[in-house]
Design a protein around this motif. Structure first.
Motif: not given
Length: 490
Positions: A295-296, A298-300, A302-303, A306
């Motif tokens: 999950a972390e 995937r968040s990274c 996404a960052d 962006r």
């Protein structure tokens, strides 16, 4: 040929040998009878009994004649009233020959041959020479009896008996409990006894019919354990498998035989699964940590997406500013100069029509050609761009230098109203590649405010690991430096 004579001691040895052979055969026959249950085994028992009869008849006739002192054993047998009984050896010989051929046992051929030589016809034909047959017969069957008993003992020690099965079950690390129809203990090994004692449950020979109910109250089902760990259930019959915790951090798995109906008692197995349970818990914890890490991640990502979009936006914004700004500055100078002749208008149209082509061009192109285009474009409005030196061999650094030079020339034309711009390229032997841009303009306002151009040039240099310095004194100077150590040539 001189007849072979046997003295009295030799005759006694033959009688003793026959007696010992008969005794050994009795022991061997006893062992064979108790180990043979198949049809072939029963036939072998019948053959061994025939061998026993052969030895018994020989012993009885030899001793019963009462003529031990005779030097010829053949004459002793010939004078016996029971001499005709030796014809039974013919039948025994035939049986031995049949078994030797059927079972492919050469030793039985020796039995058949010697028993065939002990018939009255052969004894009478050989006369005194039959004494040799008597010695061979006694020697062979004594050897046969001894070797057969040794083989019987070896086989007996390796045989899986009911007693050996019970001993193996008693020493098994897995606990086993078997209860009878009345609920009493029919069998309990040492491991099961130790496990029940650790739980404080009865281990005597009394009524153990409620032992599974007590285990159910203290333990938990496999499906419940799987649910607590968050893994799929591993058993569809939760009531037949239980996990019970005992003192010392141990975990025992009790499993009841599904076929053990109440009318036939129950069969319960017990295994120490402490390590397996600990491994499962560690595995579940590791899976949870991996899920959190995923999950972390995937968040990274996404960052990163962006950030990449923002970086792409900044690069496009910078490029639009460079290209369009350059064209607008040139157009503005055209308007100020009032150049409206057809040749100048045609050149201006060509310059403006190339805006989209320049925007579509990749960030890393032919840096030397772009630099020439910058020089040519500004020459249309009377701004002379003087280039000294050569671009670095690293393509990314060269492209960054060209973009910085174009933006600096645009600022010189727009803000300083410069007539000449000096672009100096230095690629010495040392680690730094340097770009210096100055002009002869005097119209730049003071103080200089950073808008889009200077930050864009600074980002260009930072993208290739360099730095940008702006000197606001006269002459206004833009200095870009890049460390090119370790960078391979393209």
């Amino acid at each position: 040929m001189t007849p072979l004579l046997l003295n009295e001691p030799c005759m006694m040895l033959i009688v003793v040998g026959e007696f010992l052979s008969a005794c050994l055969q009795v022991v061997h026959l006893f062992l064979v009878v108790f180990r043979s249950s198949s049809r072939l085994g029963r036939l072998l028992c019948a053959y061994e009994f025939a061998v026993q009869l052969h030895l018994g008849i020989a012993l009885c006739i030899t001793v019963g004649t009462g003529a031990i002192r005779a030097p010829l054993l053949a004459e002793v047998l010939g004078f016996s009233h029971f001499f005709w009984l030796l014809w039974a050896n013919a039948a025994f010989s035939f049986i031995g020959l049949a078994f030797a051929l059927y079972l492919s046992r050469p030793a039985l051929l020796v039995d058949a041959l010697l028993m065939g030589l002990c018939t009255p016809g052969v004894i009478g034909a050989l006369g005194a020479h039959w004494n040799i047959v008597a010695l061979l017969d006694v020697s062979w069957f004594m050897f046969r009896g001894l070797s057969s008993i040794v083989m019987d003992v070896v086989w007996r020690s390796e045989e899986l008996t009911g007693l050996s099965v019970a001993e193996a079950l008693m020493g098994m690390p897995a606990g086993i409990l078997v209860t009878g129809p009345s609920g009493g203990s029919a069998f309990m090994n040492a491991s099961m006894r130790s496990s029940l004692e650790a739980l404080g449950l009865p281990t005597d020979l009394g009524d153990l019919s409620g032992i599974w109910g007590e285990l159910s109250r203290r333990g938990r089902g496999i499906c419940a354990e799987a649910g607590a760990l968050g893994v799929p259930a591993v058993s569809e019959r939760e009531e037949e498998s239980l996990l019970v915790d005992v003192a010392g951090g141990r975990t025992l798995l009790f499993q009841r035989d599904a076929a053990g109906a109440k009318s036939r008692g129950e069969r319960i197995l017990c295994l120490d699964v402490t390590e397996s349970v600990a491994a499962n818990k560690a595995l579940v914890q590791t899976n949870r940590e991996l899920e959190a890490a995923a999950a972390e991640l995937r968040s990274c990502l996404a960052d990163v997406d962006r950030a990449a979009e923002a970086s792409a936006y900044l690069r496009m914004r910078s490029r639009v500013h460079d290209v369009v700004g350059q064209r607008l500055s040139i157009l503005h100078r055209y308007l100020e100069m009032g150049k409206t002749d057809p040749a100048s208008v045609a050149e201006l149209e060509r310059l403006l029509s190339s805006v989209m082509a320049d925007l579509r061009q990749g960030s890393v192109g032919d840096a030397a050609a772009e630099l020439d285009a910058v020089v040519s474009a500004f020459s249309l409005v009377g701004v002379r761009v003087v280039v000294a030196g050569e671009l670095p061999r690293k393509r990314e650094v060269a492209a960054a230098f060209v973009r910085v030079a174009r933006e600096a020339c645009t600022n010189s034309c727009r803000h300083a109203h410069a007539k000449r711009v000096f672009v100096k390229l230095e690629c010495p032997e040392g680690p730094l590649a340097r770009l210096t841009v100055t002009d002869d303009g005097t119209g730049r306002p003071a103080p200089v405010r950073e808008g889009t151009g200077i930050p864009g040039m600074r980002r260009e240099m930072e993208s290739v690991g360099g730095a940008l310095t702006v000197k606001r004194d006269h002459p206004f100077t833009v200095l870009a430096e890049v460390d090119v150590r370790g960078k391979a040539d393209d």
